[in-house]
Structure formats: C-alpha cells, structure tokens
Design a protein around this motif. Structure first.
Motif, PDB file in Angstrom:
ATOM      1  N   GLY A 141     -12.905  -4.531 -52.364  1.00  5.83           N
ATOM      2  CA  GLY A 141     -13.327  -3.150 -52.594  1.00  5.83           C
ATOM      3  C   GLY A 141     -12.919  -2.692 -53.970  1.00  5.83           C
ATOM      4  O   GLY A 141     -13.072  -3.407 -54.950  1.00  5.83           O
ATOM      5  N   GLY A 142     -12.353  -1.495 -54.051  1.00  2.47           N
ATOM      6  CA  GLY A 142     -11.919  -0.984 -55.342  1.00  2.47           C
ATOM      7  C   GLY A 142     -11.479   0.463 -55.267  1.00  2.47           C
ATOM      8  O   GLY A 142     -11.844   1.190 -54.337  1.00  2.47           O
ATOM      9  N   GLN A 147     -11.647   7.267 -55.456  1.00  7.03           N
ATOM     10  CA  GLN A 147     -11.558   8.065 -56.675  1.00  7.03           C
ATOM     11  C   GLN A 147     -12.753   7.731 -57.574  1.00  7.03           C
ATOM     12  O   GLN A 147     -12.607   7.083 -58.603  1.00  7.03           O
ATOM     13  CB  GLN A 147     -10.247   7.784 -57.409  1.00  7.03           C
ATOM     14  CG  GLN A 147      -9.011   8.167 -56.612  1.00  7.03           C
ATOM     15  CD  GLN A 147      -7.756   8.032 -57.438  1.00  7.03           C
ATOM     16  OE1 GLN A 147      -7.499   8.813 -58.344  1.00  7.03           O
ATOM     17  NE2 GLN A 147      -6.963   7.016 -57.134  1.00  7.03           N
ATOM     18  N   PRO A 148     -13.952   8.141 -57.174  1.00  4.19           N
ATOM     19  CA  PRO A 148     -15.157   7.740 -57.901  1.00  4.19           C
ATOM     20  C   PRO A 148     -15.259   8.349 -59.293  1.00  4.19           C
ATOM     21  O   PRO A 148     -14.776   9.449 -59.542  1.00  4.19           O
ATOM     22  CB  PRO A 148     -16.291   8.247 -57.004  1.00  4.19           C
ATOM     23  CG  PRO A 148     -15.689   9.382 -56.246  1.00  4.19           C
ATOM     24  CD  PRO A 148     -14.262   8.994 -56.014  1.00  4.19           C
ATOM     25  N   ASN A 156     -20.050   3.331 -56.926  1.00  6.79           N
ATOM     26  CA  ASN A 156     -18.909   3.976 -56.272  1.00  6.79           C
ATOM     27  C   ASN A 156     -19.133   4.073 -54.761  1.00  6.79           C
ATOM     28  O   ASN A 156     -18.234   3.793 -53.959  1.00  6.79           O
ATOM     29  CB  ASN A 156     -18.696   5.389 -56.823  1.00  6.79           C
ATOM     30  CG  ASN A 156     -18.494   5.432 -58.323  1.00  6.79           C
ATOM     31  OD1 ASN A 156     -18.034   4.470 -58.934  1.00  6.79           O
ATOM     32  ND2 ASN A 156     -18.839   6.559 -58.935  1.00  6.79           N
ATOM     33  N   ALA A 157     -20.334   4.508 -54.386  1.00  2.00           N
ATOM     34  CA  ALA A 157     -20.640   4.716 -52.970  1.00  2.00           C
ATOM     35  C   ALA A 157     -20.618   3.405 -52.189  1.00  2.00           C
ATOM     36  O   ALA A 157     -20.194   3.370 -51.025  1.00  2.00           O
ATOM     37  CB  ALA A 157     -21.999   5.396 -52.823  1.00  2.00           C
ATOM     38  N   THR A 158     -21.068   2.316 -52.816  1.00  2.00           N
ATOM     39  CA  THR A 158     -21.057   1.037 -52.098  1.00  2.00           C
ATOM     40  C   THR A 158     -19.633   0.525 -51.891  1.00  2.00           C
ATOM     41  O   THR A 158     -19.360  -0.137 -50.888  1.00  2.00           O
ATOM     42  CB  THR A 158     -21.895  -0.040 -52.810  1.00  2.00           C
ATOM     43  OG1 THR A 158     -21.371  -0.288 -54.126  1.00  2.00           O
ATOM     44  CG2 THR A 158     -23.351   0.365 -52.907  1.00  2.00           C
ATOM     45  N   LEU A 159     -18.732   0.834 -52.811  1.00  3.29           N
ATOM     46  CA  LEU A 159     -17.343   0.443 -52.592  1.00  3.29           C
ATOM     47  C   LEU A 159     -16.768   1.171 -51.380  1.00  3.29           C
ATOM     48  O   LEU A 159     -16.051   0.585 -50.571  1.00  3.29           O
ATOM     49  CB  LEU A 159     -16.499   0.736 -53.832  1.00  3.29           C
ATOM     50  CG  LEU A 159     -16.700  -0.177 -55.035  1.00  3.29           C
ATOM     51  CD1 LEU A 159     -15.740   0.227 -56.148  1.00  3.29           C
ATOM     52  CD2 LEU A 159     -16.487  -1.646 -54.676  1.00  3.29           C
ATOM     53  N   ALA A 160     -17.079   2.455 -51.270  1.00  2.00           N
ATOM     54  CA  ALA A 160     -16.611   3.204 -50.100  1.00  2.00           C
ATOM     55  C   ALA A 160     -17.167   2.597 -48.814  1.00  2.00           C
ATOM     56  O   ALA A 160     -16.465   2.495 -47.799  1.00  2.00           O
ATOM     57  CB  ALA A 160     -17.021   4.668 -50.226  1.00  2.00           C
ATOM     58  N   ALA A 161     -18.425   2.189 -48.849  1.00  2.00           N
ATOM     59  CA  ALA A 161     -19.034   1.561 -47.671  1.00  2.00           C
ATOM     60  C   ALA A 161     -18.354   0.240 -47.336  1.00  2.00           C
ATOM     61  O   ALA A 161     -18.141  -0.084 -46.165  1.00  2.00           O
ATOM     62  CB  ALA A 161     -20.525   1.348 -47.902  1.00  2.00           C
ATOM     63  N   ARG A 162     -17.988  -0.530 -48.347  1.00  2.00           N
ATOM     64  CA  ARG A 162     -17.309  -1.805 -48.108  1.00  2.00           C
ATOM     65  C   ARG A 162     -15.954  -1.579 -47.438  1.00  2.00           C
ATOM     66  O   ARG A 162     -15.579  -2.301 -46.510  1.00  2.00           O
ATOM     67  CB  ARG A 162     -17.149  -2.567 -49.428  1.00  2.00           C
ATOM     68  CG  ARG A 162     -18.441  -3.174 -49.919  1.00  2.00           C
ATOM     69  CD  ARG A 162     -18.362  -3.669 -51.349  1.00  2.00           C
ATOM     70  NE  ARG A 162     -17.687  -4.942 -51.481  1.00  2.00           N
ATOM     71  CZ  ARG A 162     -18.224  -6.027 -52.037  1.00  2.00           C
ATOM     72  NH1 ARG A 162     -19.466  -5.990 -52.477  1.00  2.00           N
ATOM     73  NH2 ARG A 162     -17.540  -7.146 -52.151  1.00  2.00           N
ATOM     74  N   HIS A 163     -15.218  -0.589 -47.910  1.00  2.00           N
ATOM     75  CA  HIS A 163     -13.931  -0.272 -47.281  1.00  2.00           C
ATOM     76  C   HIS A 163     -14.149   0.116 -45.823  1.00  2.00           C
ATOM     77  O   HIS A 163     -13.424  -0.334 -44.927  1.00  2.00           O
ATOM     78  CB  HIS A 163     -13.252   0.879 -48.027  1.00  2.00           C
ATOM     79  CG  HIS A 163     -12.590   0.481 -49.298  1.00  2.00           C
ATOM     80  ND1 HIS A 163     -11.309   0.852 -49.629  1.00  2.00           N
ATOM     81  CD2 HIS A 163     -13.028  -0.266 -50.357  1.00  2.00           C
ATOM     82  CE1 HIS A 163     -10.985   0.355 -50.811  1.00  2.00           C
ATOM     83  NE2 HIS A 163     -12.013  -0.323 -51.270  1.00  2.00           N
ATOM     84  N   ASN A 164     -15.132   0.948 -45.585  1.00  2.00           N
ATOM     85  CA  ASN A 164     -15.382   1.465 -44.243  1.00  2.00           C
ATOM     86  C   ASN A 164     -15.788   0.354 -43.285  1.00  2.00           C
ATOM     87  O   ASN A 164     -15.283   0.263 -42.157  1.00  2.00           O
ATOM     88  CB  ASN A 164     -16.463   2.545 -44.314  1.00  2.00           C
ATOM     89  CG  ASN A 164     -16.654   3.275 -43.015  1.00  2.00           C
ATOM     90  OD1 ASN A 164     -17.276   2.735 -42.103  1.00  2.00           O
ATOM     91  ND2 ASN A 164     -16.156   4.491 -42.916  1.00  2.00           N
ATOM     92  N   SER A 264      -6.801   9.712 -61.007  1.00  2.00           N
ATOM     93  CA  SER A 264      -8.154   9.457 -61.472  1.00  2.00           C
ATOM     94  C   SER A 264      -8.368  10.168 -62.786  1.00  2.00           C
ATOM     95  O   SER A 264      -7.996  11.333 -62.945  1.00  2.00           O
ATOM     96  CB  SER A 264      -9.190   9.964 -60.442  1.00  2.00           C
ATOM     97  OG  SER A 264     -10.479   9.878 -60.982  1.00  2.00           O
ATOM     98  N   ALA A 265      -8.969   9.462 -63.735  1.00  2.00           N
ATOM     99  CA  ALA A 265      -9.198  10.067 -65.044  1.00  2.00           C
ATOM    100  C   ALA A 265     -10.568  10.695 -65.168  1.00  2.00           C
ATOM    101  O   ALA A 265     -10.961  11.118 -66.237  1.00  2.00           O
ATOM    102  CB  ALA A 265      -9.030   8.999 -66.135  1.00  2.00           C
TER     103      ALA A 265
END
Length: 266
Positions: A141-142, A147-148, A156-164, A264-265
């Motif tokens: 993930g990432g 923190q998109p 960003n959204a696909t990383l959240a989906a991978r975590h989920n 997050s920056a």
C-alpha cells in the motif's frame, strides 16, 4: 535469523524492478523459491538470473494482470512447479496528474491495474492456501492511502482500496492459517520516485541537481525522523518478516515503513 521460508513458494508481482525486485531477491535469499513476475520478459528474466546467480531458486512468469485471461494464465504458470504459498501483490502504477487532468477512463484504468489485478490473483491462489492451512498475502500500500496528495487522486484512492481489501481478506481468512497484511511504504527511492522529484524540484525551488533537490524534497514532502528517502531493501525486509513463521499472529495489520513520517505536506 532464519525466517523459515525454505520450502515455500512466493509469487511477487511487479518484481522485474523496484520494490518488487528487492522483495523477490530477499525472499529467495531467505530460502523461498520465487516466481518473478513482470510485463517485460528481458527485465523479468534478468532478475531471476540474478537470484539464481546468488544461489537462490527462481522462475519467471510474464503477463499483464489487468486482463482476466492473462491473469489466469499468470496464476496457472506460477503454480507449474508447485503451489504458491506466498502472494505479494506489488504490481501497480500511477501517472502524476491533476484533478482536472484525470479522466473517468484514467480512474477506471488505474483501479483495474492497482486493485482488481491483485484481486484476480487472490481469488485464484488463496483458496489453495486455505486448503493447505498455511499462506501469506502481502499487499503493498502506501501512506497516500490515509494522507493523500492533491495530485494524482486516482492513485491515492487505489492505495486506500488496497489497504481496505487486505483487511477484509484477513477477516475472511479467520482461523484458516492464512494471513493478509499491508506493508505501507513512505517515499522510497526507486526510479519513478527520483524521476518525479527531479521533475517537480526546480519549479518548487528545491534546486537543479539531485544533490540539491533531495534534502529539500525530503523536508518539503516527507519530513520524517530519519530525514531521508527509504530504500527498497527496507520495504523488502518488512515483507519478508510478514511472510515468515514468526508473523503468524499478525493479520489485518498495516506495517508502516516510512521513517516515522511526521505529517502530510499536502
């Protein structure tokens, strides 16, 4: 430490370069027979050859996981020499686009490659792990999952989906002996990261050369306790631990490997 991976077979997707390559090489060094996967045959073969030259066991499989038929063939080929005990879903991609630039087609394509591709292999390989009573699924993930950035929102959204999906899978595998976890890298210094930072650095006043840009990029983008970018081998080490016998009591977890990212920056 012996991670007790001898006799296990691991498929690492997207392992012809970057994080996947580092993971494949470390798992092989720990005794696993590794299936190196990529879309470019020459690059995939080169990684497998490096593993064999170092005394490890490696085979290769080439194919685009974004296609159902090809993904099925990848899963079949990966099990030719024995069942897959470890699945590392690493393959994925992103394009650095603004909200205004990302088309609906780009959203769909990114979701298919970054999320559904992993699901295709989970559905084909995990049932046999459950039957044997042992298995490991590691999803890469990432930090952008939680923190998109304001850019490349489709990624960003696909990383959240991978975590989920990894946590959902862990719940599904309750009591089976198969675990599902996430390794969440911070900014790791692979080729794509360096290219992105080098591209945007001059416009942001970070300098012109990599030596000038790197410390400024770290401070601006990923302020962390280690004050640097991560290295691929550091992600590989977390993956190897989660694949080991020592991690049997770890499931549904997210292991952050980000230097202790402070904020997050974006």
């Amino acid at each position: 430490m012996d991670l007790k991976l001898t006799g296990k077979r691991a498929l690492v997707t997207g392992s012809s370069s970057g994080l996947g390559e580092a993971a494949a090489k470390l798992l092989a060094a720990e005794g696993a027979a590794v299936v190196v996967h990529g879309r470019d045959k020459a690059r995939t073969d080169a990684v497998a050859q490096d593993i064999r030259a170092a005394g490890g066991v490696a085979t290769t499989v080439v194919g685009d996981l974004a296609d159902d038929r090809t993904a099925a063939e990848v899963a079949r080929a990966a099990t030719e020499d024995g069942p897959v005990d470890i699945l590392v879903n690493n393959a994925g991609f992103y394009r650095h686009l603004s909200w205004a630039e990302v088309t609906p087609e780009e959203w769909l394509d990114t979701y298919n490659v970054n999320v559904v591709s992993g699901v295709r292999l989970i559905q084909r390989l995990v049932p046999a792990m459950r039957e044997r009573g042992w298995g490991r699924v590691i999803t890469i993930g990432g930090g952008l999952a939680s923190q998109p950035m304001n850019t490349h929102p489709q990624y960003n959204a696909t990383l959240a989906a991978r975590h989920n999906l990894a946590v959902s899978l862990a719940r599904e595998l309750k009591g089976s002996g198969v675990t599902s976890n996430v390794v969440s890298p911070g900014a790791i210094l692979v080729e794509a990261t360096k290219e992105l930072v080098t591209e945007i650095g001059p416009a942001r006043g970070w300098g012109r050369t990599w030596e000038e840009i790197q410390p400024n990029a770290v401070n601006a983008l990923i302020p962390n306790d280690q004050e640097r970018f991560g290295e691929p081998n550091e992600i590989a080490a977390a993956i190897a631990y989660l694949c080991s016998e020592y991690a049997q009591y770890v499931s549904g977890a997210t292991i952050r490997v980000d230097g202790g990212l402070i904020r997050s920056a974006f």
